[in-house]
Design a protein around this motif. Structure first.
Motif, PDB file in Angstrom:
ATOM      1  N   VAL A 164       0.848  -1.192   0.000  1.00  0.00           N
ATOM      2  CA  VAL A 164       0.000   0.000   0.000  1.00  0.00           C
ATOM      3  C   VAL A 164       0.880   1.238   0.000  1.00  0.00           C
ATOM      4  O   VAL A 164       2.068   1.182   0.360  1.00  0.00           O
ATOM      5  CB  VAL A 164      -0.947  -0.004   1.212  1.00  0.00           C
ATOM      6  N   ALA A 165       0.298   2.368  -0.377  1.00  0.00           N
ATOM      7  CA  ALA A 165       1.077   3.586  -0.538  1.00  0.00           C
ATOM      8  C   ALA A 165       1.736   4.030   0.766  1.00  0.00           C
ATOM      9  O   ALA A 165       2.822   4.628   0.755  1.00  0.00           O
ATOM     10  CB  ALA A 165       0.170   4.697  -1.078  1.00  0.00           C
ATOM     11  N   GLU A 166       1.101   3.736   1.896  1.00  0.00           N
ATOM     12  CA  GLU A 166       1.631   4.182   3.188  1.00  0.00           C
ATOM     13  C   GLU A 166       2.834   3.368   3.649  1.00  0.00           C
ATOM     14  O   GLU A 166       3.559   3.778   4.556  1.00  0.00           O
ATOM     15  CB  GLU A 166       0.539   4.114   4.259  1.00  0.00           C
TER      16      GLU A 166
ATOM     17  N   SER B  59       2.331  -0.307 -10.425  1.00  0.00           N
ATOM     18  CA  SER B  59       1.625   0.344  -9.317  1.00  0.00           C
ATOM     19  C   SER B  59       0.560   1.325  -9.782  1.00  0.00           C
ATOM     20  O   SER B  59      -0.424   1.563  -9.073  1.00  0.00           O
ATOM     21  CB  SER B  59       2.623   1.052  -8.393  1.00  0.00           C
TER      22      SER B  59
ATOM     23  N   ASP C 209      -3.338   0.315  -9.757  1.00  0.00           N
ATOM     24  CA  ASP C 209      -4.144   0.206  -8.547  1.00  0.00           C
ATOM     25  C   ASP C 209      -3.863   1.419  -7.672  1.00  0.00           C
ATOM     26  O   ASP C 209      -2.765   1.551  -7.126  1.00  0.00           O
ATOM     27  CB  ASP C 209      -3.791  -1.086  -7.799  1.00  0.00           C
ATOM     28  N   PRO C 210      -4.806   2.332  -7.497  1.00  0.00           N
ATOM     29  CA  PRO C 210      -4.555   3.575  -6.759  1.00  0.00           C
ATOM     30  C   PRO C 210      -4.220   3.356  -5.291  1.00  0.00           C
ATOM     31  O   PRO C 210      -3.669   4.251  -4.645  1.00  0.00           O
ATOM     32  CB  PRO C 210      -5.871   4.353  -6.912  1.00  0.00           C
ATOM     33  N   GLU C 211      -4.539   2.197  -4.740  1.00  0.00           N
ATOM     34  CA  GLU C 211      -4.223   1.933  -3.339  1.00  0.00           C
ATOM     35  C   GLU C 211      -2.802   1.444  -3.144  1.00  0.00           C
ATOM     36  O   GLU C 211      -2.307   1.388  -2.017  1.00  0.00           O
ATOM     37  CB  GLU C 211      -5.193   0.896  -2.774  1.00  0.00           C
ATOM     38  N   LEU C 212      -2.125   1.069  -4.226  1.00  0.00           N
ATOM     39  CA  LEU C 212      -0.785   0.520  -4.117  1.00  0.00           C
ATOM     40  C   LEU C 212       0.274   1.575  -4.410  1.00  0.00           C
ATOM     41  O   LEU C 212       0.202   2.292  -5.408  1.00  0.00           O
ATOM     42  CB  LEU C 212      -0.601  -0.650  -5.079  1.00  0.00           C
TER      43      LEU C 212
ATOM     44  N   GLY D 219       0.267  -4.016   5.189  1.00  0.00           N
ATOM     45  CA  GLY D 219      -0.026  -3.775   3.787  1.00  0.00           C
ATOM     46  C   GLY D 219       1.059  -4.129   2.811  1.00  0.00           C
ATOM     47  O   GLY D 219       1.099  -3.563   1.706  1.00  0.00           O
TER      48      GLY D 219
ATOM     49  N   ARG E  89      -7.975  -7.632   0.663  1.00  0.00           N
ATOM     50  CA  ARG E  89      -8.285  -6.321   0.095  1.00  0.00           C
ATOM     51  C   ARG E  89      -9.607  -6.288  -0.659  1.00  0.00           C
ATOM     52  O   ARG E  89     -10.041  -5.213  -1.090  1.00  0.00           O
ATOM     53  CB  ARG E  89      -7.157  -5.874  -0.851  1.00  0.00           C
TER      54      ARG E  89
ATOM     55  N   ALA F  41     -10.002  -5.478  -5.841  1.00  0.00           N
ATOM     56  CA  ALA F  41      -8.539  -5.381  -5.863  1.00  0.00           C
ATOM     57  C   ALA F  41      -7.927  -6.669  -6.383  1.00  0.00           C
ATOM     58  O   ALA F  41      -6.949  -6.644  -7.134  1.00  0.00           O
ATOM     59  CB  ALA F  41      -8.009  -5.064  -4.469  1.00  0.00           C
TER      60      ALA F  41
END
Length: 349
Positions: free
Chosen positions: A158-160, A221, A224-227, A268, A290, A294
């Motif tokens: 995930v992006a975080e 990446s 998928d906007p969450e990745l 994540g 997810r 996803a």
């Protein structure tokens, strides 16, 4: 006396075998195994484990062998599968006997998985003089074998998740020649390892005889906007060449093993390894952690990239001319049924 099968002498046979199979030596026996294991870790250490092993002709009297294990928690899951199939039933030069398929993912702090999957074939072989041209019984001949690999290794996060330290996927291949009265000889050993690092870095390295050419690296990446990370390493019909010797008229075995070890990280970060198999564990684990949407996005992205790779070379291209997969460095007289192992799509029992 050692008889060396020269490249020029192999050209007509190599050309003939590029499009067809041929029985070039006697297979005296086939045995194999498939094994998988998953461990779940929390803040206090290991919290759960699951494993399975099958052997042929030990636990199972028919092929293919298929083993699957799973572990899951809320918003975390791991799944691993391995298969050993009959190499004598393949339709082409790739015997497709091995398949490995695993995915690990966790959205939970302090919870992650470590998995191992392996498959081994032990093939008994007897070379006759007719199999190796002019070589007579008792002569030593130098042979070349090939191992086929086709698959995907991927790291996603995930992006975080910015620190990927501890993430790893390692694929090792070993081939050992064994003959009565002689010490076992390792004729091939090589590994491809993918590791994570800080700042969402993902690195690849090879060891031993594992080739650097033909491995492609794609960043998916954006799909998928969450990745923040979705690095996919494609092995599109990779060929591993190795050399060994054998005595005409004396039986020997080739023991080929493919092993995959992988670990994800909490919060994540996930990994997947797909070698010669459908991407069922990817669908299963991502859907559990997810959601279905996803899982569909990631599955389709991997399938598309595997079918038509868009990535750049993972390692610098060699400066020497590249020999084609079938041709000068082609299949020689004892290769097709002696020294080739491969991967096939898993079949449901």
């Amino acid at each position: 006396m050692i008889v060396n099968r020269s490249i020029l002498g192999l050209l007509p046979l190599a050309a003939a075998l590029c499009g067809a199979t041929s029985t070039l030596a006697e297979i005296t026996s086939i045995s194999g195994s498939a094994s998988v294991a998953i461990q779940q870790f929390g803040a206090g250490g290991q919290t759960d484990t699951n494993e399975a092993t099958k052997t042929y002709p030990g636990t199972d009297a028919v092929l293919p062998l298929q083993v699957v294990v799973r572990l899951s928690d809320e918003d975390a899951a791991g799944s691993a599968a391995a298969q050993f199939a009959d190499p004598q039933t393949a339709a082409g030069p790739n015997p497709e006997e091995f398949a490995i398929n695993l995915t690990l993912n966790s959205l939970v702090p302090d919870l992650y998985y470590v998995a191992q999957a392996s498959a081994t074939e032990v093939r008994g072989v007897l070379l006759q003089p007719a199999d190796v041209g002019l070589a007579a019984a008792g002569q030593t001949v130098e042979l070349r074998g090939r191992l086929f690999l086709d698959g995907v290794l991927a790291v996603f996060a995930v992006a975080e998740a910015t620190d990927l330290t501890g993430v790893t996927i390692s694929m090792r291949v070993t081939i050992v020649k064994e003959a009565e009265g002689s010490e076992a000889e390792q004729v091939f050993s090589g590994a491809l390892t993918i590791t994570g690092a800080d700042q969402q870095q993902v690195n690849a390295a090879v060891a031993g005889g594992f080739p650097t050419r033909g491995i492609l690296d794609a960043d998916l990446s954006a799909l998928d906007p969450e990745l923040g990370v979705f690095r996919v390493f494609i092995l599109p019909n990779l060929i591993l060449d190795y050399a060994y010797s054998a005595v005409v008229g004396q039986p020997f075995t080739l023991r080929a093993t493919i092993e995959v070890e992988a670990a994800n990280q909490p919060d994540g970060v996930g990994v997947t390894a797909i070698l010669g198999a459908p991407i069922e564990t990817l669908q299963e684990v991502i859907e559990a952690t997810r959601g279905a949407a996803a899982a569909k996005t990631m599955r389709e992205a991997v399938q598309k990239e595997r079918a038509a790779p868009t990535g750049r070379p993972t390692f610098p291209e060699p400066t020497l001319p590249w020999l084609p997969a079938c041709g000068l460095f082609g299949i020689e007289s004892a290769l097709l049924l002696l020294g080739v192992v491969g991967l096939r799509a898993a079949r449901r029992a």
